[in-house]
Design an enzyme around this catalytic site. Structure first.
Site, PDB file in Angstrom:
ATOM      1  N   PRO A  37     -13.050  -4.701   6.089  1.00  0.00           N
ATOM      2  CA  PRO A  37     -11.555  -4.837   5.635  1.00  0.00           C
ATOM      3  C   PRO A  37     -10.961  -3.537   5.391  1.00  0.00           C
ATOM      4  CG  PRO A  37     -13.033  -5.869   4.090  1.00  0.00           C
ATOM      5  CD  PRO A  37     -14.142  -5.323   5.274  1.00  0.00           C
ATOM      6  N   ASP A  38      -9.876  -3.500   5.687  1.00  0.00           N
ATOM      7  CA  ASP A  38      -8.923  -2.279   5.575  1.00  0.00           C
ATOM      8  C   ASP A  38      -8.403  -2.519   4.115  1.00  0.00           C
ATOM      9  OD1 ASP A  38      -6.877  -3.878   6.230  1.00  0.00           O
ATOM     10  OD2 ASP A  38      -6.238  -2.896   7.786  1.00  0.00           O
ATOM     11  N   PHE A  39      -7.322  -1.487   3.790  1.00  0.00           N
ATOM     12  CA  PHE A  39      -6.527  -1.804   2.383  1.00  0.00           C
ATOM     13  C   PHE A  39      -5.256  -2.594   2.533  1.00  0.00           C
ATOM     14  CE2 PHE A  39      -8.079   2.026  -0.139  1.00  0.00           C
ATOM     15  CZ  PHE A  39      -9.246   1.368  -0.614  1.00  0.00           C
ATOM     16  N   ARG A  40      -4.368  -1.985   3.730  1.00  0.00           N
ATOM     17  CA  ARG A  40      -2.995  -2.557   3.886  1.00  0.00           C
ATOM     18  C   ARG A  40      -2.715  -3.240   4.893  1.00  0.00           C
ATOM     19  NH1 ARG A  40      -3.614   2.275   1.903  1.00  0.00           N
ATOM     20  NH2 ARG A  40      -3.129   2.990  -0.436  1.00  0.00           N
ATOM     21  N   ASN A 108     -12.028   7.517   6.181  1.00  0.00           N
ATOM     22  CA  ASN A 108     -13.092   6.256   6.123  1.00  0.00           C
ATOM     23  C   ASN A 108     -14.171   6.970   5.578  1.00  0.00           C
ATOM     24  OD1 ASN A 108     -11.162   4.762   7.317  1.00  0.00           O
ATOM     25  ND2 ASN A 108     -12.169   4.731   9.327  1.00  0.00           N
ATOM     26  N   ASP A 110     -17.189   5.176   5.943  1.00  0.00           N
ATOM     27  CA  ASP A 110     -18.197   4.267   6.643  1.00  0.00           C
ATOM     28  C   ASP A 110     -19.173   4.976   7.505  1.00  0.00           C
ATOM     29  OD1 ASP A 110     -16.662   4.608   9.051  1.00  0.00           O
ATOM     30  OD2 ASP A 110     -15.392   2.849   8.883  1.00  0.00           O
ATOM     31  N   HIS A 125     -12.360  11.805   2.724  1.00  0.00           N
ATOM     32  CA  HIS A 125     -12.574  11.110   1.403  1.00  0.00           C
ATOM     33  C   HIS A 125     -14.045  10.918   1.272  1.00  0.00           C
ATOM     34  CE1 HIS A 125      -8.125   9.088   2.022  1.00  0.00           C
ATOM     35  NE2 HIS A 125      -8.164  10.534   1.711  1.00  0.00           N
TER      36      HIS A 125
HETATM   37  P1  CNA Z   1      -4.795   1.375   5.092  1.00  0.00           P
HETATM   38  O1  CNA Z   1      -3.689   1.652   4.204  1.00  0.00           O
HETATM   39  O2  CNA Z   1      -5.713  -0.036   4.746  1.00  0.00           O
HETATM   40  O3  CNA Z   1      -4.185   0.936   6.590  1.00  0.00           O
HETATM   41  C1  CNA Z   1      -4.866   0.684   7.689  1.00  0.00           C
HETATM   42  C2  CNA Z   1      -3.949   0.330   9.168  1.00  0.00           C
HETATM   43  O4  CNA Z   1      -4.578  -0.069  10.047  1.00  0.00           O
HETATM   44  C3  CNA Z   1      -2.893  -0.435   8.708  1.00  0.00           C
HETATM   45  O5  CNA Z   1      -1.527  -0.371   8.681  1.00  0.00           O
HETATM   46  C4  CNA Z   1      -3.369  -1.974   9.556  1.00  0.00           C
HETATM   47  O6  CNA Z   1      -2.095  -2.483  10.131  1.00  0.00           O
HETATM   48  C5  CNA Z   1      -4.083  -1.074  10.655  1.00  0.00           C
HETATM   49  N1  CNA Z   1      -5.033  -1.958  11.500  1.00  0.00           N
HETATM   50  C6  CNA Z   1      -6.158  -2.566  11.057  1.00  0.00           C
HETATM   51  N2  CNA Z   1      -6.767  -3.134  12.196  1.00  0.00           N
HETATM   52  C7  CNA Z   1      -6.181  -2.805  13.094  1.00  0.00           C
HETATM   53  C8  CNA Z   1      -6.356  -3.009  14.428  1.00  0.00           C
HETATM   54  N3  CNA Z   1      -7.558  -3.844  14.889  1.00  0.00           N
HETATM   55  N4  CNA Z   1      -5.645  -2.613  15.369  1.00  0.00           N
HETATM   56  C9  CNA Z   1      -4.738  -1.687  15.078  1.00  0.00           C
HETATM   57  N5  CNA Z   1      -4.125  -1.417  13.726  1.00  0.00           N
HETATM   58  C10 CNA Z   1      -5.056  -1.872  12.771  1.00  0.00           C
HETATM   59  O7  CNA Z   1      -5.789   2.393   5.279  1.00  0.00           O
HETATM   60  P2  CNA Z   1      -5.911   3.878   5.599  1.00  0.00           P
HETATM   61  O8  CNA Z   1      -6.974   4.499   6.197  1.00  0.00           O
HETATM   62  O9  CNA Z   1      -4.424   4.345   5.890  1.00  0.00           O
HETATM   63  O10 CNA Z   1      -5.824   4.197   3.623  1.00  0.00           O
HETATM   64  C11 CNA Z   1      -6.736   5.269   3.442  1.00  0.00           C
HETATM   65  C12 CNA Z   1      -7.702   4.676   2.452  1.00  0.00           C
HETATM   66  C13 CNA Z   1      -8.506   3.606   2.949  1.00  0.00           C
HETATM   67  C14 CNA Z   1      -8.827   5.816   2.161  1.00  0.00           C
HETATM   68  O11 CNA Z   1      -8.899   6.059   1.012  1.00  0.00           O
HETATM   69  C15 CNA Z   1     -10.124   4.916   2.815  1.00  0.00           C
HETATM   70  O12 CNA Z   1     -11.360   5.375   2.089  1.00  0.00           O
HETATM   71  C16 CNA Z   1      -9.848   3.591   2.641  1.00  0.00           C
HETATM   72  N6  CNA Z   1     -10.821   2.579   3.337  1.00  0.00           N
HETATM   73  C17 CNA Z   1     -11.719   2.837   4.090  1.00  0.00           C
HETATM   74  C18 CNA Z   1     -12.300   1.998   4.644  1.00  0.00           C
HETATM   75  C19 CNA Z   1     -13.386   2.562   5.737  1.00  0.00           C
HETATM   76  O13 CNA Z   1     -14.246   3.416   5.481  1.00  0.00           O
HETATM   77  N7  CNA Z   1     -13.776   1.620   6.709  1.00  0.00           N
HETATM   78  C20 CNA Z   1     -12.071   0.804   4.257  1.00  0.00           C
HETATM   79  C21 CNA Z   1     -11.260   0.439   3.628  1.00  0.00           C
HETATM   80  C22 CNA Z   1     -10.159   1.205   2.922  1.00  0.00           C
END
Ligand code: CNA
Length: 249
Positions: A37-40, A108, A110, A125
């Site tokens: 899962p993402d954050f936002r 990310n 991951d 990060h």
């Molecule tokens: P965020 O703020 O959660 O933004 C993610 C964006 O991606 C959002 O605007 C979503 O709408 C969009 N999104 C999600 N899925 C899809 C998809 N399938 N297709 C198109 N768009 C999509 O995350 P950011 O990376 O901007 O924020 C930075 C933070 C999040 C960092 O500090 C990371 O370490 C942290 N993070 C990382 C992970 C990971 O490593 N996978 C997971 C969760 C959070």
């Protein structure tokens, strides 16, 4: 799920063909299809509250109580072995192998870009691959840290210090900043993929480049730059599958 008009994918395929120095800034959205899962985003941690990002990834909170982070870390390492890169992780690795893509700056933690075969990846990060004692700085490998995470509620070094994976928390300095800025500045095409662009300094990268910026994200992203921006509001993998089909390199 929105589908993208074909012409956008065709246009981006042509942009890739005519570009010499492509760079990518990626965020949590590129990995949601891999099951993280993402954050936002619509099903992000700020919505589901499965973990509280303000506690889990805040350095001041970690120093006062590291347990929420270690609970997250235990769940993450349980998931890690089963995680496979998405189409878009693999597509970016292919562009690098073709000599088109110079590098990736990722927020990310991951390691999926590495798993996909990308070589030049700046993990701004950090990642879970190394851990360090907060007190004596002794390094712990990933397998050793996994063992300690499963055996101890709060993993500790023999000196008594808490061991922290080398992940950058809110309130800590990011890594590879000069390299990331240089990559963005010299790119003739910058992909901004799956990031809400609200976490700095990563969010500055699209403002530094002199090249064309292509943003691919489900939600609308605010970027203040004088450069031309092409925005694709839709699913990342669906879009890049179309792009790949249209590419003539
Ligand atoms: P965020 O703020 O959660 O933004 C993610 C964006 O991606 C959002 O605007 C979503 O709408 C969009 N999104 C999600 N899925 C899809 C998809 N399938 N297709 C198109 N768009 C999509 O995350 P950011 O990376 O901007 O924020 C930075 C933070 C999040 C960092 O500090 C990371 O370490 C942290 N993070 C990382 C992970 C990971 O490593 N996978 C997971 C969760 C959070």
């Amino acid at each position: 799920m929105r589908t993208q008009p074909d012409f956008l994918a065709r246009h981006v395929g042509k942009l890739i063909s005519s570009s010499q120095r492509i760079a990518a800034l990626t965020g949590a959205g590129i990995s949601t299809k891999a099951g993280i899962p993402d954050f936002r985003g619509p099903r992000g941690l700020y919505v589901t509250r499965q973990y509280d990002p303000d506690k889990v990834f805040d350095i001041d909170y970690f120093l006062s109580d590291p347990r929420p982070f270690f609970q997250f870390a235990r769940d993450f390492i349980g998931l890690e072995e089963t995680l496979t890169p998405t189409h878009t992780h693999r597509f970016l690795a292919k562009l690098e192998a073709m000599g088109k893509l110079e590098g990736i700056v990722t927020q990310n933690i991951d390691s999926l870009h590495h798993k996909a075969g990308s070589k030049q990846v700046y993990e701004m990060h950090g990642s879970f691959w190394q851990s360090f004692c907060r007190d004596c700085r002794q390094e712990f490998s990933y397998p050793l840290m996994c063992k300690k995470l499963l055996a101890e509620e709060i993993p500790r070094c023999s000196c008594g210090g808490v061991i922290k994976p080398d992940v950058v928390f809110f309130g800590e300095n990011v890594k590879f900043l000069p390299e990331s800025y240089a990559l963005a500045e010299t790119a003739d095409l910058l992909f901004v993929i799956g990031t809400s662009c609200v976490v700095y300094p990563a969010a500055l990268l699209p403002t530094l480049t002199k090249g064309q910026v292509v943003v691919v994200n489900l939600d609308k992203v605010k970027i203040s730059t004088h450069n031309p921006i092409l925005e694709i509001q839709g699913d990342i993998d669906e879009f890049f599958e179309q792009v790949e089909a249209y590419m003539v390199c």
